[in-house]
Design a protein around this motif. Structure first.
Motif, short mmCIF file in Angstrom:
data_model
loop_
_atom_site.label_atom_id
_atom_site.label_comp_id
_atom_site.label_asym_id
_atom_site.label_seq_id
_atom_site.Cartn_x
_atom_site.Cartn_y
_atom_site.Cartn_z
N TYR A 4 0.80 -1.22 -0.09
CA TYR A 4 0.02 -0.20 0.04
C TYR A 4 0.90 1.34 0.00
O TYR A 4 0.94 1.96 -1.04
CB TYR A 4 -0.83 -0.10 1.31
N PHE A 5 1.70 1.61 1.15
CA PHE A 5 2.08 2.88 1.26
C PHE A 5 3.10 3.14 0.19
O PHE A 5 3.35 4.29 -0.13
CB PHE A 5 2.76 2.84 2.70
N ASP B 119 -3.17 14.73 4.29
CA ASP B 119 -3.92 13.78 4.90
C ASP B 119 -5.07 13.56 3.69
O ASP B 119 -5.53 12.52 3.44
CB ASP B 119 -4.59 14.27 6.08
N TYR C 234 -3.75 11.58 0.79
CA TYR C 234 -3.55 10.29 0.69
C TYR C 234 -5.00 9.47 0.93
O TYR C 234 -5.23 8.23 0.40
CB TYR C 234 -2.78 9.90 2.05
N GLU C 235 -5.93 10.13 1.69
CA GLU C 235 -7.14 9.55 1.70
C GLU C 235 -7.77 9.17 0.42
O GLU C 235 -8.32 8.23 0.09
CB GLU C 235 -8.11 10.32 2.65
N PHE D 138 -5.93 6.39 -1.45
CA PHE D 138 -6.48 4.87 -0.91
C PHE D 138 -7.73 4.57 -1.43
O PHE D 138 -8.03 3.46 -1.57
CB PHE D 138 -6.04 5.04 0.52
N ASP E 139 -10.33 2.72 3.25
CA ASP E 139 -10.35 3.74 4.17
C ASP E 139 -8.94 3.70 4.93
O ASP E 139 -8.43 2.75 5.53
CB ASP E 139 -11.31 3.67 5.40
N LEU E 140 -8.29 4.97 4.91
CA LEU E 140 -7.03 4.94 5.39
C LEU E 140 -6.70 4.77 6.89
O LEU E 140 -5.86 4.12 7.27
CB LEU E 140 -6.23 6.10 4.83
#
Length: 243
Positions: free
Chosen positions: A148-149, A201, A204-205, A208, A215-216
């Motif tokens: 993911y990241f 924030d 990135y939300e 994802f 949901d992050l």
């Protein structure tokens, strides 16, 4: 190879002079030989830490090995050259020396042209993260990074939103001073000044949700325990950059 350094009191510019005289020539020679592909030195300013009362570190020295080169070979070459240096004592103390490998799907350096054009403009977020030291926790953390990241940050590098993203895992601690809080991951990401006010924030939300329908916050809940961490902002020292 990563080293965290503490500058001795009243060292002043002697730090740069010492590295330029006693280390830069050997790094350049190793680079010409293909045994070192990159050397970066970051000046550090602490932002957050799990041990806020501890003394902050001053510099991170990062040497990327060339293909087929061992860390021991580079450390030996540095030591042999620096012993012949005319300066009698180093104006810094090495708090930790370690060998690291890149986390799968989480190594996205800037292009050579971008390094030459923009690296002096970039502010780096440098995270020293101590994930719970168990095989299960470390594997869980690696899987989250590689699935993911890492890929999401790689997408931002490719789109030119962030300068780079490099995630590294400790494979061997060569030296660690007493009192230095341990870590087993180093993450480095560079931010352009034109994006300093971006709502990261929210960005990135959205990413994802778009790429994983996830949901992050829920993903962060699966993160293993991180008892030790130190987050720094960093600036690259251009005169000591070898690439």
């Amino acid at each position: 190879i990563a080293r965290v350094l503490e500058i001795r009191p009243n060292a002043g510019p002697d730090f740069i002079v010492h590295l330029r005289t006693c280390y830069l020539p050997v790094w350049r020679e190793l680079h010409r030989e293909g045994r070192v592909s990159d050397v970066k030195i970051f000046g550090l300013n602490r932002k957050e830490s799990s041990a806020p009362d501890s003394r902050p570190w001053d510099y991170l020295l990062l040497v990327q090995l060339g293909h087929g080169t061992s860390a021991r070979q580079v450390l030996h070459a540095e030591r042999r050259f620096s012993e012949t240096c005319s300066l009698m004592s180093a104006p810094f103390k090495v708090l930790r020396t370690e060998v690291l490998s890149s986390t799968p799907n989480s190594f996205y350096p800037a292009s050579v042209s971008e390094c030459e054009e923009r690296s002096n403009d970039v502010t780096f977020l440098i995270e020293f993260t101590g994930v719970e030291d168990s095989q299960e926790a470390l594997e869980q953390y690696r899987n989250l990074m590689m699935t993911y990241f890492g890929p999401v940050n790689g997408l931002l590098v490719r789109e030119g939103v962030i300068f780079n993203f490099i995630a590294l895992e400790t494979t061997e601690v060569v030296l660690q001073e007493v009192g230095v809080h341990p870590w087993n991951q180093i993450h480095i990401s560079g931010d352009y000044p034109e994006y300093e006010d971006k709502d990261w924030d929210a960005l990135y939300e959205r990413l994802f949700q778009r790429h994983y329908s996830m949901d992050l916050d829920s993903l962060f809940e699966t993160m293993p325990e991180i008892p030790d961490y130190s987050d720094y902002s960093g600036r690259l020292i251009p005169e000591l950059h070898v690439h």
